[in-house]
Design a protein around this motif. Structure first.
Motif, PDB file in Angstrom:
ATOM      1  N   LYS A   3     -72.010 -50.146  19.266  1.00  0.00           N
ATOM      2  CA  LYS A   3     -70.817 -50.784  19.820  1.00  0.00           C
ATOM      3  C   LYS A   3     -70.437 -51.997  18.976  1.00  0.00           C
ATOM      4  O   LYS A   3     -71.285 -52.631  18.357  1.00  0.00           O
ATOM      5  CB  LYS A   3     -71.079 -51.244  21.259  1.00  0.00           C
ATOM      6  CG  LYS A   3     -71.442 -50.127  22.227  1.00  0.00           C
ATOM      7  CD  LYS A   3     -70.253 -49.236  22.529  1.00  0.00           C
ATOM      8  CE  LYS A   3     -70.610 -48.221  23.606  1.00  0.00           C
ATOM      9  NZ  LYS A   3     -69.483 -47.333  23.924  1.00  0.00           N
ATOM     10  N   GLN A   4     -69.137 -52.300  18.967  1.00  0.00           N
ATOM     11  CA  GLN A   4     -68.695 -53.501  18.276  1.00  0.00           C
ATOM     12  C   GLN A   4     -69.198 -54.725  19.028  1.00  0.00           C
ATOM     13  O   GLN A   4     -69.069 -54.808  20.249  1.00  0.00           O
ATOM     14  CB  GLN A   4     -67.161 -53.530  18.190  1.00  0.00           C
ATOM     15  CG  GLN A   4     -66.586 -52.427  17.323  1.00  0.00           C
ATOM     16  CD  GLN A   4     -65.127 -52.681  16.998  1.00  0.00           C
ATOM     17  OE1 GLN A   4     -64.694 -53.813  16.885  1.00  0.00           O
ATOM     18  NE2 GLN A   4     -64.368 -51.611  16.837  1.00  0.00           N
ATOM     19  N   LYS A   5     -69.761 -55.682  18.292  1.00  0.00           N
ATOM     20  CA  LYS A   5     -70.333 -56.868  18.943  1.00  0.00           C
ATOM     21  C   LYS A   5     -69.254 -57.779  19.501  1.00  0.00           C
ATOM     22  O   LYS A   5     -69.399 -58.344  20.571  1.00  0.00           O
ATOM     23  CB  LYS A   5     -71.219 -57.622  17.943  1.00  0.00           C
ATOM     24  CG  LYS A   5     -72.492 -56.873  17.562  1.00  0.00           C
ATOM     25  CD  LYS A   5     -73.356 -57.721  16.638  1.00  0.00           C
ATOM     26  CE  LYS A   5     -74.644 -56.995  16.301  1.00  0.00           C
ATOM     27  NZ  LYS A   5     -75.522 -57.801  15.397  1.00  0.00           N
ATOM     28  N   THR A   6     -68.174 -57.945  18.766  1.00  0.00           N
ATOM     29  CA  THR A   6     -67.110 -58.815  19.239  1.00  0.00           C
ATOM     30  C   THR A   6     -65.805 -58.031  19.294  1.00  0.00           C
ATOM     31  O   THR A   6     -65.540 -57.170  18.455  1.00  0.00           O
ATOM     32  CB  THR A   6     -66.913 -60.026  18.309  1.00  0.00           C
ATOM     33  OG1 THR A   6     -66.594 -59.566  16.987  1.00  0.00           O
ATOM     34  CG2 THR A   6     -68.172 -60.874  18.264  1.00  0.00           C
ATOM     35  N   ILE A   7     -65.016 -58.328  20.295  1.00  0.00           N
ATOM     36  CA  ILE A   7     -63.718 -57.679  20.461  1.00  0.00           C
ATOM     37  C   ILE A   7     -62.742 -58.718  20.998  1.00  0.00           C
ATOM     38  O   ILE A   7     -63.083 -59.486  21.908  1.00  0.00           O
ATOM     39  CB  ILE A   7     -63.808 -56.465  21.411  1.00  0.00           C
ATOM     40  CG1 ILE A   7     -62.545 -55.623  21.354  1.00  0.00           C
ATOM     41  CG2 ILE A   7     -64.129 -56.872  22.814  1.00  0.00           C
ATOM     42  CD1 ILE A   7     -62.479 -54.702  20.184  1.00  0.00           C
ATOM     43  N   THR A   8     -61.584 -58.792  20.426  1.00  0.00           N
ATOM     44  CA  THR A   8     -60.580 -59.758  20.872  1.00  0.00           C
ATOM     45  C   THR A   8     -59.413 -59.025  21.512  1.00  0.00           C
ATOM     46  O   THR A   8     -59.279 -57.799  21.385  1.00  0.00           O
ATOM     47  CB  THR A   8     -60.053 -60.585  19.691  1.00  0.00           C
ATOM     48  OG1 THR A   8     -59.306 -59.725  18.810  1.00  0.00           O
ATOM     49  CG2 THR A   8     -61.193 -61.240  18.921  1.00  0.00           C
ATOM     50  N   SER A   9     -58.561 -59.780  22.177  1.00  0.00           N
ATOM     51  CA  SER A   9     -57.374 -59.172  22.781  1.00  0.00           C
ATOM     52  C   SER A   9     -56.480 -58.568  21.704  1.00  0.00           C
ATOM     53  O   SER A   9     -55.876 -57.504  21.905  1.00  0.00           O
ATOM     54  CB  SER A   9     -56.599 -60.214  23.594  1.00  0.00           C
ATOM     55  OG  SER A   9     -56.164 -61.285  22.775  1.00  0.00           O
ATOM     56  N   ASN A  11     -57.507 -57.243  18.894  1.00  0.00           N
ATOM     57  CA  ASN A  11     -58.126 -55.975  18.498  1.00  0.00           C
ATOM     58  C   ASN A  11     -57.690 -54.858  19.440  1.00  0.00           C
ATOM     59  O   ASN A  11     -57.287 -53.773  19.004  1.00  0.00           O
ATOM     60  CB  ASN A  11     -59.660 -56.067  18.548  1.00  0.00           C
ATOM     61  CG  ASN A  11     -60.266 -56.983  17.503  1.00  0.00           C
ATOM     62  OD1 ASN A  11     -61.280 -57.632  17.756  1.00  0.00           O
ATOM     63  ND2 ASN A  11     -59.652 -57.040  16.333  1.00  0.00           N
ATOM     64  N   PHE A  39     -66.271 -50.055  21.845  1.00  0.00           N
ATOM     65  CA  PHE A  39     -66.543 -51.323  22.524  1.00  0.00           C
ATOM     66  C   PHE A  39     -66.749 -51.055  24.014  1.00  0.00           C
ATOM     67  O   PHE A  39     -66.339 -50.013  24.537  1.00  0.00           O
ATOM     68  CB  PHE A  39     -65.425 -52.344  22.285  1.00  0.00           C
ATOM     69  CG  PHE A  39     -64.082 -51.994  22.885  1.00  0.00           C
ATOM     70  CD1 PHE A  39     -63.760 -52.367  24.190  1.00  0.00           C
ATOM     71  CD2 PHE A  39     -63.126 -51.314  22.135  1.00  0.00           C
ATOM     72  CE1 PHE A  39     -62.527 -52.058  24.740  1.00  0.00           C
ATOM     73  CE2 PHE A  39     -61.882 -51.006  22.674  1.00  0.00           C
ATOM     74  CZ  PHE A  39     -61.577 -51.370  23.990  1.00  0.00           C
ATOM     75  N   GLU A  40     -67.418 -51.983  24.673  1.00  0.00           N
ATOM     76  CA  GLU A  40     -67.731 -51.816  26.089  1.00  0.00           C
ATOM     77  C   GLU A  40     -66.464 -51.867  26.935  1.00  0.00           C
ATOM     78  O   GLU A  40     -65.573 -52.693  26.714  1.00  0.00           O
ATOM     79  CB  GLU A  40     -68.702 -52.912  26.555  1.00  0.00           C
ATOM     80  CG  GLU A  40     -70.052 -52.918  25.854  1.00  0.00           C
ATOM     81  CD  GLU A  40     -70.897 -51.707  26.243  1.00  0.00           C
ATOM     82  OE1 GLU A  40     -70.577 -51.070  27.266  1.00  0.00           O
ATOM     83  OE2 GLU A  40     -71.869 -51.409  25.514  1.00  0.00           O
ATOM     84  N   LYS A  43     -65.153 -55.118  28.357  1.00  0.00           N
ATOM     85  CA  LYS A  43     -64.476 -56.049  27.472  1.00  0.00           C
ATOM     86  C   LYS A  43     -62.954 -55.878  27.538  1.00  0.00           C
ATOM     87  O   LYS A  43     -62.206 -56.831  27.321  1.00  0.00           O
ATOM     88  CB  LYS A  43     -64.988 -55.897  26.038  1.00  0.00           C
ATOM     89  CG  LYS A  43     -66.426 -56.364  25.875  1.00  0.00           C
ATOM     90  CD  LYS A  43     -66.906 -56.290  24.436  1.00  0.00           C
ATOM     91  CE  LYS A  43     -68.334 -56.803  24.302  1.00  0.00           C
ATOM     92  NZ  LYS A  43     -68.842 -56.715  22.910  1.00  0.00           N
TER      93      LYS A  43
END
Length: 219
Positions: A3-9, A11, A39-40, A43
């Motif tokens: 999974k991607q560790k970080t995800i932004t709006s 993204n 991604f989760e 998120k």
């Protein structure tokens, strides 16, 4: 798959816009959408409550990006309300043009009835607040209730003008959308010419002068 560790709006917005343009429809579920982009699911909900909320936010993001670009321009702060609104229009439609395929996907089937479209609710709220912040001068009445009605009418008419411009832009097939630029210039300038209260104030002041002089001459 990791999974991607970080995800932004941003993204999520990019993933979503790419998805609907590739598939010409929404993802079936948030779960499937999140899984596809690694991604989760939770998120997604940290930023948006649903795909509908995400779609509304996308149009608000066009507005936010426009104001951000304008704020970075030192000349903009010195402009009068007419030139600020013109600058807003040109920059806003540059943002729309950069995302034209998505905007047409989202609005094409609704372009005859944009006024009450829930999809544009966040954009309307932000834009009408922006119009209020321009402090466009209106003819002040003695009754505050009348002034409130005038201000509300100004915001609604400005919103309708923006919707008309969006519809014109969607139908525009001219090179670089030059006809839309002309439409913007003429419509905004015409609106301000109609709202220009300086001649009305001058006429009222002249009327007061005539009345005062006539009253003094007859006393």
């Amino acid at each position: 798959m990791a999974k991607q560790k970080t995800i932004t709006s941003n993204n999520i917005i990019t993933f979503y816009m790419d998805y609907v343009l590739e598939h010409n429809k929404r993802p079936k579920t948030v779960y499937a959408f999140a899984k596809k982009h690694k991604f989760e699911e939770q998120k997604f909900y940290a930023f948006f409550g649903s795909f509908e909320a995400l779609e509304q936010h996308i149009f608000k993001a066009f507005f936010d990006n426009t104001l951000k670009a304008l704020s970075a321009n030192e000349d903009y702060t010195a402009f009068n309300s007419r030139n600020k609104l013109l600058s807003f229009y040109y920059t806003f439609f540059e943002n729309l043009t950069a995302n034209r395929s998505y905007v047409r996907y989202a609005l094409e089937q609704h372009k005859q009835s944009l006024k009450g479209l829930k999809l544009l609710a966040e954009l309307k709220k932000a834009f009408t607040s922006y119009i209020e912040s321009l402090q466009i001068e209106l003819l002040e009445a003695k009754q505050e209730q009348i002034n409130k009605i005038q201000r509300r009418g100004l915001k609604e008419s400005a919103w309708m003008q923006l919707l008309l411009t969006i519809k014109f832009w969607m139908d525009d097939t001219s090179p670089s959308f030059e006809k839309t630029d002309i439409f913007i210039e003429k419509s905004v300038n015409t609106s301000f010419d109609v709202l220009d209260i300086a001649p009305i104030k001058s006429l009222i002041d002249f009327g007061k002068f005539i009345y005062k002089e006539k009253f003094q001459m007859n006393s």
